[in-house]
Design an enzyme around this catalytic site. Structure first.
Site, mmCIF file in Angstrom:
data_model
loop_
_atom_site.group_PDB
_atom_site.id
_atom_site.type_symbol
_atom_site.label_atom_id
_atom_site.label_comp_id
_atom_site.label_asym_id
_atom_site.label_seq_id
_atom_site.Cartn_x
_atom_site.Cartn_y
_atom_site.Cartn_z
ATOM 1 N N GLU A 143 1.174 -0.751 -0.006
ATOM 2 C CA GLU A 143 0.044 0.066 0.049
ATOM 3 C C GLU A 143 0.926 1.923 0.349
ATOM 4 O O GLU A 143 1.924 1.606 1.123
ATOM 5 C CB GLU A 143 -0.530 0.086 0.842
ATOM 6 C CG GLU A 143 -1.724 1.393 1.446
ATOM 7 C CD GLU A 143 -2.624 1.347 3.030
ATOM 8 O OE1 GLU A 143 -2.463 0.332 3.177
ATOM 9 O OE2 GLU A 143 -3.554 2.292 2.244
ATOM 10 N N ARG A 175 5.040 -13.322 9.586
ATOM 11 C CA ARG A 175 5.304 -11.117 9.437
ATOM 12 C C ARG A 175 7.165 -11.663 9.578
ATOM 13 O O ARG A 175 7.829 -12.359 11.185
ATOM 14 C CB ARG A 175 5.429 -10.232 10.138
ATOM 15 C CG ARG A 175 3.465 -10.176 9.442
ATOM 16 C CD ARG A 175 3.191 -8.938 10.940
ATOM 17 N NE ARG A 175 3.572 -7.612 10.504
ATOM 18 C CZ ARG A 175 2.809 -6.854 9.247
ATOM 19 N NH1 ARG A 175 1.910 -7.385 9.372
ATOM 20 N NH2 ARG A 175 3.307 -5.754 9.041
ATOM 21 N N LYS A 211 4.485 0.113 8.874
ATOM 22 C CA LYS A 211 4.252 2.141 8.743
ATOM 23 C C LYS A 211 3.999 3.079 9.331
ATOM 24 O O LYS A 211 4.358 4.217 9.233
ATOM 25 C CB LYS A 211 3.953 1.632 7.383
ATOM 26 C CG LYS A 211 4.746 1.059 5.902
ATOM 27 C CD LYS A 211 4.034 1.265 4.598
ATOM 28 C CE LYS A 211 2.904 -0.056 4.824
ATOM 29 N NZ LYS A 211 2.792 -0.286 3.474
HETATM 30 P P1 ATP Z 1 2.470 -2.243 7.690
HETATM 31 O O1 ATP Z 1 2.201 -2.158 9.348
HETATM 32 O O2 ATP Z 1 4.172 -1.431 7.788
HETATM 33 O O3 ATP Z 1 2.383 -1.345 7.313
HETATM 34 P P2 ATP Z 1 1.320 -3.347 6.386
HETATM 35 O O4 ATP Z 1 1.395 -4.820 5.671
HETATM 36 O O5 ATP Z 1 0.443 -2.976 6.139
HETATM 37 O O6 ATP Z 1 2.249 -3.448 6.601
HETATM 38 P P3 ATP Z 1 1.909 -3.432 3.151
HETATM 39 O O7 ATP Z 1 2.154 -2.389 1.838
HETATM 40 O O8 ATP Z 1 0.618 -3.738 2.885
HETATM 41 O O9 ATP Z 1 1.871 -2.721 4.122
HETATM 42 O O10 ATP Z 1 2.781 -4.779 2.827
HETATM 43 C C1 ATP Z 1 2.363 -5.239 1.604
HETATM 44 C C2 ATP Z 1 3.525 -6.951 1.194
HETATM 45 O O11 ATP Z 1 3.822 -7.122 2.641
HETATM 46 C C3 ATP Z 1 2.222 -7.790 2.145
HETATM 47 O O12 ATP Z 1 1.867 -8.371 1.552
HETATM 48 C C4 ATP Z 1 2.537 -7.999 3.828
HETATM 49 O O13 ATP Z 1 1.972 -8.283 4.285
HETATM 50 C C5 ATP Z 1 4.116 -7.583 3.627
HETATM 51 N N1 ATP Z 1 4.779 -7.378 4.368
HETATM 52 C C6 ATP Z 1 4.838 -6.169 5.584
HETATM 53 N N2 ATP Z 1 5.082 -6.494 6.082
HETATM 54 C C7 ATP Z 1 5.955 -7.627 6.754
HETATM 55 C C8 ATP Z 1 6.904 -8.150 7.375
HETATM 56 N N3 ATP Z 1 7.071 -7.501 9.059
HETATM 57 N N4 ATP Z 1 7.356 -9.407 7.306
HETATM 58 C C9 ATP Z 1 6.971 -9.309 6.433
HETATM 59 N N5 ATP Z 1 6.334 -9.351 5.404
HETATM 60 C C10 ATP Z 1 5.276 -7.722 5.479
HETATM 61 MG MG MG Z 2 -1.355 -3.588 4.786
#
Ligand code: ATP
Ligand code: MG
Length: 559
Positions: free
Chosen positions: A36, A262, A272
């Site tokens: 995102e 994760r 983020k």
């Molecule tokens: P954040 O909590 O930092 O906002 P998010 O999952 O909302 O992370 P996205 O931009 O939706 O952020 O993530 C893109 C991809 O990266 C998704 O498939 C998500 O599952 C993966 N991802 C995000 N954080 C992690 C992590 N700590 N370890 C492994 N994969 C991750």
């Molecule tokens: Mg997300």
């Protein structure tokens, strides 16, 4: 990409291999990385990137880069550009053009109408509070919305009216009609569309309704022919909804969602939202502050793409959560730089040394290897002269036992140069040591002295032929192992006050007047340091960021 060939087998790879062997999967493997664009990528995303692109590569398939852009208020072009740059920098090439979930807004809208027409979605006018109350809890079933059985035609008309701007934010939503008594709360008539009067970075003001993530994601996957939709464990409970959506629309294909754990790193924040707070509230100097666990921060600090990929290989991919020691990430960059970083000498806190028996008008050029174990990296030149600098910390007047550096009447070798003995200590009026008078031994270049043994080897630079540089000594941003798990404190309270120590007036050997910008240097005996191009430009002299120290003293101190 050679690093990939030694990648350990992970459970997702095994699942796909099994499916291929049983004939359950045929054709290309297509994955996607779906960030995102509401912030910069962090080290957790690197795990997902390496996994998604790695799986595609292993099976000769493709991995798409798709922006999951259904929250226009929080997203921006700046984030999109940064994310693209980071994925490329990590060494990956996405299949085809960059994609956006918003590319599919028309199709997603049509699928919503399809669900309404089939009696599988309805427009609901409960307020957010009412909806929460009707939803029930983990222990109690939910209750049907009074709008659940409104006629199909009425829902269709209301949905079109929502799209056409006839309702305000929050007045109506479109919900799936699944099961208010489901033990899985995600299936209790989840919202599919909500009203948002917001300009979208891709679609402008075309839409005032936006689809929810849980509706958008399976459709986007299906539109792209994704075969394996890899996501983190918090989406496990959403999988029945993912499957429900695709089973109830005329989906072009049925991708398979597979969840993995994760990445959590100790001493680090990987959210983020929280990283954005560090930026917005000025705790750090932007998303690419070298202390940030963002890909761009790590890049600016001197991390190499190879080291991050190696780290992702080391931690593997599994279903069980857990926390990885940040020492492992530091280990990965040390190992990479140990074999590749050019060597140089930089004196952090210069102390003047005058060689009393060396002529003032003479200099010598000494030739040192760029890398002691890798002759292919070539040689470098440093100048020997009457006035030199060594580090203040390499001299004490009263040496402790086993002191391996300089002290009065003791000798040390200057790395790559001669052996010298300290004869006199000069102080200023305040008593501070400002200069050492030493005697060098002309018969010791490349050979041991006769009759005595130097006390160790120290690094140095020539006063006449060195450059002044600034050093940013970075350390871990948090001094708490799990900065955001402590319920009684705010994670920013755990910021390490010594995460950045600025040193000015350091002196580096002359070759660093135009430092390399592709790789960090190993400043001998100090650590790895990467030229900060931005700061160098504004300071008018080289500025180096400490990537990592030579040894993991933190880990040892903490245990
Ligand atoms: P954040 O909590 O930092 O906002 P998010 O999952 O909302 O992370 P996205 O931009 O939706 O952020 O993530 C893109 C991809 O990266 C998704 O498939 C998500 O599952 C993966 N991802 C995000 N954080 C992690 C992590 N700590 N370890 C492994 N994969 C991750
Ligand atoms: Mg997300």
């Amino acid at each position: 990409m050679s690093a990939e060939s030694k990648k350990a087998h992970n459970f997702i790879q095994s699942l796909i291999e099994d499916a291929i062997a049983k004939g359950e999967h045929t054709g290309q493997v297509v994955t996607r990385f779906p960030p995102e664009p509401n912030g910069y990528l962090h080290v957790g995303h690197a795990k997902s990137i390496c996994l998604n692109f790695g799986i595609a590569e292993t099976f000769g398939g493709e991995c798409n880069l798709r922006f999951d852009d259904t929250n226009p208020e929080k997203e921006s072009q700046e984030y999109i550009d940064a994310i693209k740059q980071d994925v490329e920098w990590l060494g990956y090439t996405w299949g085809g053009d960059v994609r956006y979930a918003s590319d599919y807004f028309d199709a997603i809208y049509d699928f919503a109408e399809e669900l309404i027409t089939k009696g599988k979605a309805y427009v609901c006018a409960l307020t957010a509070d009412q909806m929460a109350e009707f939803r029930g809890s983990l222990k109690t079933p939910g209750r049907d919305s009074p709008y659940r059985d409104r006629p199909i035609d009425e829902s269709l008309q209301l949905f079109r009216d929502m799209r056409d701007g006839k309702y305000q934010n929050g007045e109506l939503v479109l919900r799936a009609k699944i099961d208010m008594a489901s033990p899985n709360i995600n299936l209790r008539d989840p919202i599919l569309y909500r009203i948002r009067y917001a300009d979208h970075h891709q679609t402008g003001d075309k839409w005032c309704i936006y689809p929810m993530y849980d509706f958008t994601h399976p459709i986007s996957d299906a539109m792209e022919g994704i075969t394996h939709s890899l996501c983190t464990l918090e989406f496990e409970d959403h999988r029945p909804l993912y499957d429900w959506v695709l089973e109830n629309i005329t989906a072009p294909c049925q991708p398979r969602q597979i969840e993995f754990a994760r990445l959590n790193l100790n001493y680090t924040i990987t959210s983020k939202r929280k990283l954005k707070r560090l930026v917005d509230e000025g705790f750090v100097d932007g998303w690419n502050d070298p202390r940030m666990p963002t890909i761009s921060g790590m890049r600016r600090r001197g991390y190499t793409p190879e080291s991050i990929r190696t780290f992702c290989d080391m931690i593997g991919v599994n279903k069980a959560g857990g926390t990885v020691d940040v020492g492992m990430l530091e280990h990965a960059i040390r190992e990479d730089l140990n074999t590749r970083a050019p060597r140089a000498m930089c004196v952090m806190r210069p102390l003047k040394v005058t060689l009393t028996n060396y002529p003032a008008d003479k200099t010598e050029t000494l030739v040192l290897p760029v890398h002691p174990q890798n002759p292919d990296m070539g040689e470098r030149e440093v100048t020997w002269s009457q006035t030199l600098y060594i580090d203040r910390e390499d001299f004490v007047e009263e040496p402790p036992r086993k002191w391996k550096r300089l002290a009065p009447d003791q000798a040390v070798r200057l790395r790559g140069g001669y052996v010298m003995t300290c004869r006199e200590v000069i102080r200023d009026d305040s008593g501070e040591i400002v200069e050492l008078k030493c005697e060098y031994d002309p018969n010791t270049l490349g050979v041991n002295p006769e009759g005595y043994k130097p006390n160790g080897v120290v690094h140095w630079v020539s006063a006449t032929d060195s450059v002044e540089v600034d050093i940013n000594q970075y350390d871990r941003l948090f001094n708490h192992e799990s900065p955001d798990s402590d319920k009684d404190s705010d994670f920013v309270d755990h910021i390490n006050p010594e995460s950045l120590v600025r040193l000015s007036g350091a002196r580096a050997e002359k070759g660093l007047v135009a430092p390399r910008t592709d790789l960090p240097y190993q400043f001998e005996r100090e650590g790895y340091f990467f030229c900060d191009q931005e700061l160098t430009e504004s300071a008018g002299r080289p500025v180096f960021n400490r990537t990592v120290t030579l040894r993991d003293s933190w880990g040892k101190g903490a245990k």
